[in-house]
Write a protein that holds these residues in place. Structure first.
Motif, short mmCIF file in Angstrom:
data_model
loop_
_atom_site.label_atom_id
_atom_site.label_comp_id
_atom_site.label_asym_id
_atom_site.label_seq_id
_atom_site.Cartn_x
_atom_site.Cartn_y
_atom_site.Cartn_z
N ARG A 44 0.97 -1.13 -0.04
CA ARG A 44 0.00 -0.29 0.04
C ARG A 44 0.88 1.27 -0.05
N ALA A 45 1.96 1.35 0.75
CA ALA A 45 2.89 2.41 0.93
C ALA A 45 3.48 2.58 -0.47
N ARG A 46 3.93 1.48 -1.26
CA ARG A 46 4.54 1.71 -2.44
C ARG A 46 3.52 2.13 -3.49
N TYR A 47 2.16 1.72 -3.39
CA TYR A 47 1.33 2.50 -4.18
C TYR A 47 1.06 3.76 -4.06
N ALA A 48 1.09 4.20 -2.70
CA ALA A 48 0.90 5.76 -2.36
C ALA A 48 2.00 6.50 -2.90
N VAL A 49 3.36 5.96 -3.03
CA VAL A 49 4.49 6.77 -3.43
C VAL A 49 4.14 6.87 -4.90
N GLU A 50 3.52 5.89 -5.72
CA GLU A 50 3.48 5.83 -7.12
C GLU A 50 2.50 6.94 -7.55
N VAL A 51 1.49 7.28 -6.74
CA VAL A 51 0.78 8.57 -7.04
C VAL A 51 1.64 9.64 -7.14
N LEU A 52 2.63 9.89 -6.37
CA LEU A 52 3.19 11.00 -6.45
C LEU A 52 4.35 11.02 -7.23
N ARG A 53 4.56 10.05 -8.01
CA ARG A 53 6.04 9.88 -8.79
C ARG A 53 5.92 10.93 -10.01
N PRO A 54 4.80 11.06 -10.49
CA PRO A 54 4.91 12.28 -11.83
C PRO A 54 5.42 13.69 -11.41
N ALA A 55 5.05 13.92 -10.01
CA ALA A 55 5.58 15.42 -9.50
C ALA A 55 6.84 15.34 -8.84
N TYR A 56 7.44 14.17 -8.37
CA TYR A 56 8.71 13.93 -7.55
C TYR A 56 9.62 13.37 -8.13
N GLY A 57 9.48 12.77 -9.34
CA GLY A 57 10.46 12.28 -10.47
C GLY A 57 11.44 11.14 -9.66
N LYS A 58 12.72 11.23 -9.84
CA LYS A 58 13.58 10.21 -9.42
C LYS A 58 13.62 9.84 -7.71
N PRO A 59 13.38 10.90 -6.70
CA PRO A 59 13.37 10.38 -5.50
C PRO A 59 12.19 9.56 -5.23
N ALA A 60 10.99 9.82 -5.86
CA ALA A 60 9.85 8.85 -5.69
C ALA A 60 10.00 7.61 -6.19
N GLN A 61 10.83 7.70 -7.58
CA GLN A 61 11.10 6.37 -8.21
C GLN A 61 11.90 5.43 -7.42
N ARG A 62 12.98 6.07 -6.86
CA ARG A 62 13.77 5.27 -6.01
C ARG A 62 13.30 4.82 -4.73
N LEU A 63 12.53 5.39 -4.18
CA LEU A 63 11.87 4.79 -2.90
C LEU A 63 10.88 3.73 -3.24
N ARG A 64 10.04 4.01 -4.31
CA ARG A 64 9.23 3.11 -4.95
C ARG A 64 10.11 1.67 -5.24
N LYS A 65 11.26 1.71 -5.77
CA LYS A 65 11.91 0.68 -6.50
C LYS A 65 12.57 -0.23 -5.00
N ASN A 66 13.04 0.74 -4.00
CA ASN A 66 13.43 0.00 -2.72
C ASN A 66 12.42 -0.59 -2.07
N LEU A 67 11.07 0.02 -1.96
CA LEU A 67 9.86 -0.59 -1.28
C LEU A 67 9.63 -1.79 -2.00
#
Length: 288
Positions: free
Chosen positions: A195-218
């Motif tokens: 669920r946390a990873r999916y929440a980060v996915e929502v933010l990815r278009p606005a926050y780019g690499k930091p969001a993508q990196r966290l999504r990958k680690n999660l």
């Protein structure tokens, strides 16, 4: 006066871009529709993709509940659809996992009709029949119409509130993993990180690499916990099939051998959790 020619000279009003949340919901609604034909035919990738889309929708409805309160009943309908998809998908994955395990064994250790039992052909056929009935049902058509209404409503949350919700999901997942001792508790932690990873996915278009990196680690942490769950579920299935084989008068040696291998796989996955969790704990500053 010729109004038509005047209208052609007027500048076209730009299309309104959806918010981060409504855009994400639209993507998942579109994925459900796009994969329907493939799921109906039993295509493994389509079944998987449709199931993931339903999970993402359910997760968004839960995580961002404050702006989606009126749509909460949809979560139950999405869970129903995900369960029907899971009946097919889980058997596909399990049969492939067990087939690969058997391929690694010397022929003399594969005793009796183990391979034919572990193809789970009958279970898969029954699950696919149920899925097709579900996709043909008025219940499914009603769900699609409701998802269309949800997307058309264009729900909105500010970036600050989206970050706050994602941060809350992450903290909840961390707490669950810290408290986990039993297999079912590790599985609950895995679902919380998903669920946390999916929440980060929502933010990815606005926050780019930091969001993508966290999504990958999660995702990596979720995968390790998932490997543990898969091994646990496989052991339970092997016990069930061994009992069926025993009742039919068959030798059950190979089932015990495979179950022991799954037990070791579960232990290896559990040992990896601490290292992977440490990596998933980094790179969260942008959520504050």
């Amino acid at each position: 006066m010729r109004f038509a020619s005047t209208a052609r000279r007027l500048p076209r009003e730009p299309a309104r871009r959806p918010s981060l949340l409504s855009g994400y919901l639209q993507e998942q609604r579109d994925a459900v529709r796009a994969t329907e034909a493939g799921a109906r035919s039993g295509d493994a990738d389509a079944v998987h993709d449709m199931r993931v889309a339903t999970r993402r929708l359910r997760s968004a409805l839960r995580t961002f509940r404050p702006v989606l309160r009126r749509w909460q009943p949809v979560r139950d309908e999405l869970k129903w659809l995900a369960n029907e998809l899971g009946g097919v998908r889980d058997r596909d994955v399990m049969a492939a996992r067990l087939g690969a395990e058997l391929d690694t064994q010397p022929p003399e250790l594969v005793v009796g009709p183990v391979r034919s039992r572990l193809r789970l052909t009958g279970d898969h056929a029954r699950a696919l029949t149920r899925l097709r009935a579900a996709l043909d049902s008025p219940r499914y058509r009603t769900l699609l119409g409701t998802l269309d209404d949800l997307v058309a409503a264009g729900p909105y949350l500010s970036r600050n509130r989206l970050r706050k919700a994602a941060r809350k999901d992450l903290r909840r997942a961390d707490k669950r993993l810290s408290r986990a001792r039993r297999d079912d508790e590790l599985h609950d932690a895995r679902k919380a990180y998903k669920r946390a990873r999916y929440a980060v996915e929502v933010l990815r278009p606005a926050y780019g690499k930091p969001a993508q990196r966290l999504r990958k680690n999660l995702g990596e942490l979720q995968d390790v916990l998932g490997d543990h769950q898969d091994a646990t579920v496989t052991m339970a299935l092997l016990r069930r099939e061994a009992m069926r084989a025993y009742a039919a008068g068959e030798n059950t040696f190979t089932y015990g051998l495979l179950a022991a291998r799954q037990q070791r796989a579960a232990e290896r996955s559990r040992a990896r959790v601490t290292r992977v969790r440490k990596r998933a704990g980094k790179g969260r500053g942008w959520l504050n």
